[in-house]
Design a protein around this motif. Structure first.
Motif, PDB file in Angstrom:
ATOM      1  N   LEU A   1      19.986  40.888  10.833  1.00 30.33           N
ATOM      2  CA  LEU A   1      20.555  41.382   9.584  1.00 30.33           C
ATOM      3  C   LEU A   1      21.741  42.308   9.888  1.00 30.33           C
ATOM      4  CD1 LEU A   1      17.034  41.999   8.199  1.00 30.33           C
ATOM      5  CD2 LEU A   1      18.662  40.527   7.035  1.00 30.33           C
ATOM      6  N   TYR A   2      22.462  41.998  10.949  1.00 28.50           N
ATOM      7  CA  TYR A   2      23.604  42.803  11.371  1.00 28.50           C
ATOM      8  C   TYR A   2      24.639  42.878  10.239  1.00 28.50           C
ATOM      9  CZ  TYR A   2      27.852  44.099  13.948  1.00 28.50           C
ATOM     10  OH  TYR A   2      28.999  44.708  14.346  1.00 28.50           O
ATOM     11  N   ARG A   3      24.978  44.102   9.850  1.00 27.95           N
ATOM     12  CA  ARG A   3      25.986  44.370   8.813  1.00 27.95           C
ATOM     13  C   ARG A   3      25.707  43.643   7.491  1.00 27.95           C
ATOM     14  NH1 ARG A   3      30.718  47.111  10.599  1.00 27.95           N
ATOM     15  NH2 ARG A   3      31.671  46.304   8.715  1.00 27.95           N
ATOM     16  N   VAL A   4      24.440  43.413   7.192  1.00 24.52           N
ATOM     17  CA  VAL A   4      24.060  42.797   5.928  1.00 24.52           C
ATOM     18  C   VAL A   4      24.222  43.816   4.799  1.00 24.52           C
ATOM     19  CG1 VAL A   4      21.585  43.391   6.007  1.00 24.52           C
ATOM     20  CG2 VAL A   4      22.319  41.303   4.878  1.00 24.52           C
ATOM     21  N   ASP A   5      24.536  43.354   3.607  1.00 21.72           N
ATOM     22  CA  ASP A   5      24.675  44.219   2.434  1.00 21.72           C
ATOM     23  C   ASP A   5      23.425  44.054   1.577  1.00 21.72           C
ATOM     24  OD1 ASP A   5      25.339  45.629   0.170  1.00 21.72           O
ATOM     25  OD2 ASP A   5      27.288  44.660  -0.122  1.00 21.72           O
ATOM     26  N   LEU A   6      22.600  45.109   1.542  1.00 24.38           N
ATOM     27  CA  LEU A   6      21.357  45.088   0.780  1.00 24.38           C
ATOM     28  C   LEU A   6      21.415  46.062  -0.395  1.00 24.38           C
ATOM     29  CD1 LEU A   6      18.925  44.935   3.820  1.00 24.38           C
ATOM     30  CD2 LEU A   6      19.120  43.204   2.031  1.00 24.38           C
ATOM     31  N   TYR A   7      22.593  46.238  -0.982  1.00 28.59           N
ATOM     32  CA  TYR A   7      22.749  47.174  -2.095  1.00 28.59           C
ATOM     33  C   TYR A   7      21.742  46.850  -3.200  1.00 28.59           C
ATOM     34  CZ  TYR A   7      24.484  49.470  -6.235  1.00 28.59           C
ATOM     35  OH  TYR A   7      24.559  50.219  -7.378  1.00 28.59           O
ATOM     36  N   ALA A   8      20.924  47.827  -3.564  1.00 30.14           N
ATOM     37  CA  ALA A   8      19.955  47.737  -4.659  1.00 30.14           C
ATOM     38  C   ALA A   8      18.964  46.583  -4.498  1.00 30.14           C
ATOM     39  CB  ALA A   8      20.658  47.650  -6.009  1.00 30.14           C
ATOM     40  N   ALA A   9      18.748  46.132  -3.275  1.00 31.58           N
ATOM     41  CA  ALA A   9      17.765  45.070  -3.030  1.00 31.58           C
ATOM     42  C   ALA A   9      16.356  45.659  -3.061  1.00 31.58           C
ATOM     43  CB  ALA A   9      18.027  44.401  -1.684  1.00 31.58           C
ATOM     44  N   ASN A  10      15.408  44.877  -3.525  1.00 29.06           N
ATOM     45  CA  ASN A  10      14.017  45.289  -3.570  1.00 29.06           C
ATOM     46  C   ASN A  10      13.294  44.699  -2.361  1.00 29.06           C
ATOM     47  OD1 ASN A  10      11.366  45.877  -4.080  1.00 29.06           O
ATOM     48  ND2 ASN A  10      11.254  44.822  -6.041  1.00 29.06           N
ATOM     49  N   LEU A  11      12.962  45.557  -1.397  1.00 32.34           N
ATOM     50  CA  LEU A  11      12.287  45.143  -0.170  1.00 32.34           C
ATOM     51  C   LEU A  11      10.835  45.628  -0.157  1.00 32.34           C
ATOM     52  CD1 LEU A  11      15.447  45.993   1.714  1.00 32.34           C
ATOM     53  CD2 LEU A  11      14.258  43.876   2.257  1.00 32.34           C
ATOM     54  N   THR A  12      10.235  45.778  -1.330  1.00 38.84           N
ATOM     55  CA  THR A  12       8.855  46.230  -1.437  1.00 38.84           C
ATOM     56  C   THR A  12       7.932  45.285  -0.667  1.00 38.84           C
ATOM     57  OG1 THR A  12       9.251  47.238  -3.603  1.00 38.84           O
ATOM     58  CG2 THR A  12       6.964  46.725  -3.047  1.00 38.84           C
TER      59      THR A  12
ATOM     60  N   GLY B   1      24.217  48.518  11.503  1.00 43.21           N
ATOM     61  CA  GLY B   1      25.376  48.549  10.608  1.00 43.21           C
ATOM     62  C   GLY B   1      25.118  48.056   9.196  1.00 43.21           C
ATOM     63  N   ALA B   2      23.866  47.837   8.823  1.00 43.84           N
ATOM     64  CA  ALA B   2      23.544  47.336   7.480  1.00 43.84           C
ATOM     65  C   ALA B   2      23.844  48.388   6.417  1.00 43.84           C
ATOM     66  CB  ALA B   2      22.085  46.931   7.413  1.00 43.84           C
ATOM     67  N   ASP B   3      24.212  47.940   5.218  1.00 42.86           N
ATOM     68  CA  ASP B   3      24.404  48.834   4.073  1.00 42.86           C
ATOM     69  C   ASP B   3      23.136  48.764   3.230  1.00 42.86           C
ATOM     70  OD1 ASP B   3      25.101  50.277   1.834  1.00 42.86           O
ATOM     71  OD2 ASP B   3      27.019  49.261   1.515  1.00 42.86           O
ATOM     72  N   LEU B   4      22.404  49.886   3.199  1.00 44.16           N
ATOM     73  CA  LEU B   4      21.110  49.944   2.529  1.00 44.16           C
ATOM     74  C   LEU B   4      21.163  50.801   1.272  1.00 44.16           C
ATOM     75  CD1 LEU B   4      18.980  50.417   5.784  1.00 44.16           C
ATOM     76  CD2 LEU B   4      19.588  48.283   4.633  1.00 44.16           C
ATOM     77  N   ASP B   5      22.338  50.931   0.667  1.00 46.18           N
ATOM     78  CA  ASP B   5      22.526  51.768  -0.509  1.00 46.18           C
ATOM     79  C   ASP B   5      21.606  51.332  -1.646  1.00 46.18           C
ATOM     80  OD1 ASP B   5      23.545  53.650  -2.274  1.00 46.18           O
ATOM     81  OD2 ASP B   5      25.365  52.509  -2.722  1.00 46.18           O
ATOM     82  N   SER B   6      20.785  52.255  -2.123  1.00 45.10           N
ATOM     83  CA  SER B   6      19.891  52.069  -3.270  1.00 45.10           C
ATOM     84  C   SER B   6      18.827  50.995  -3.066  1.00 45.10           C
ATOM     85  CB  SER B   6      20.693  51.768  -4.539  1.00 45.10           C
ATOM     86  OG  SER B   6      21.609  52.804  -4.815  1.00 45.10           O
ATOM     87  N   ALA B   7      18.617  50.544  -1.840  1.00 43.59           N
ATOM     88  CA  ALA B   7      17.570  49.556  -1.568  1.00 43.59           C
ATOM     89  C   ALA B   7      16.197  50.226  -1.679  1.00 43.59           C
ATOM     90  CB  ALA B   7      17.753  48.948  -0.184  1.00 43.59           C
TER      91      ALA B   7
END
Length: 192
Positions: free
Chosen positions: A118-129, A140-146
């Protein structure tokens, strides 16, 4: 605008003809797409529930709003794929390559990302419950609001990840030898 659904039969006919633009609303639930080369394919709003996409090449594919619930994507190549707003509940992405993929606002509940890139993946507001990210590469992933409620991040590598909020509610995240964005290695206290 009229809604045009594509059946599995029509999909395979178009695929055999070299087509990659399958439009929207492809009905491919339970389809065997194992190992297909779908690089750059357009499958917006597609129903791929329970589909077998093991080892498929979906590099750069566009799957906005697709349903991939319980789909098998083990060892699939989803590099730079656009998977925004997808429903991927209980999908299996073990050892899949999602490097540079966009998963903004996607529902990834109980997805198995074990060993996934998941290198540099964009997970903005993703639900990883309840997702499993054991041995996953999130460098380098973007985990903003995940959302990471009950997420298993055992041996995950988050070096250089940005906008990480798991520090806020670390009690509900499983961290065992997890490499954090600052390079520190963290393990959750055991739950007795």
């Amino acid at each position: 605008m009229e809604r045009k659904e594509i059946t599995a039969e029509e999909f395979f006919r178009l695929y055999a003809a070299g087509e990659k633009n399958f439009g929207i609303f492809a009905q491919l639930q339970g389809a065997n797409l194992r190992g297909l080369d779908l690089e750059g394919a357009i499958l917006c709003n597609a129903n791929l529930k329970g589909a077998d996409l093991r080892e498929a090449n979906l590099r750069g594919a566009i799957l906005y709003d697709a349903v991939l619930r319980s789909a098998d994507l083990r060892s699939a190549n989803l590099e730079a794929a656009q998977l925004n707003y997808v429903e991927m509940i209980e999908a299996n992405l073990t050892n899949a390559n999602l490097s540079g993929a966009q998963l903004d606002s996607s529902n990834l509940e109980r997805v198995n990302f074990s060993g996934a890139n998941l290198y540099r993946v964009d997970l903005y507001a993703a639900n990883l419950t309840g997702a499993i990210l054991r041995n996953a590469n999130l460098v380098g992933a973007d985990l903003d609001s995940a959302v990471f409620d009950g997420t298993d991040m055992t041996h995950a590598n988050l070096t250089g990840a940005i906008n990480v909020d798991i520090y806020v509610d670390i009690d509900n995240v499983i961290l065992q030898n997890t490499i954090m964005p600052d390079g520190s290695i963290v393990s959750s206290p055991s739950r007795d």
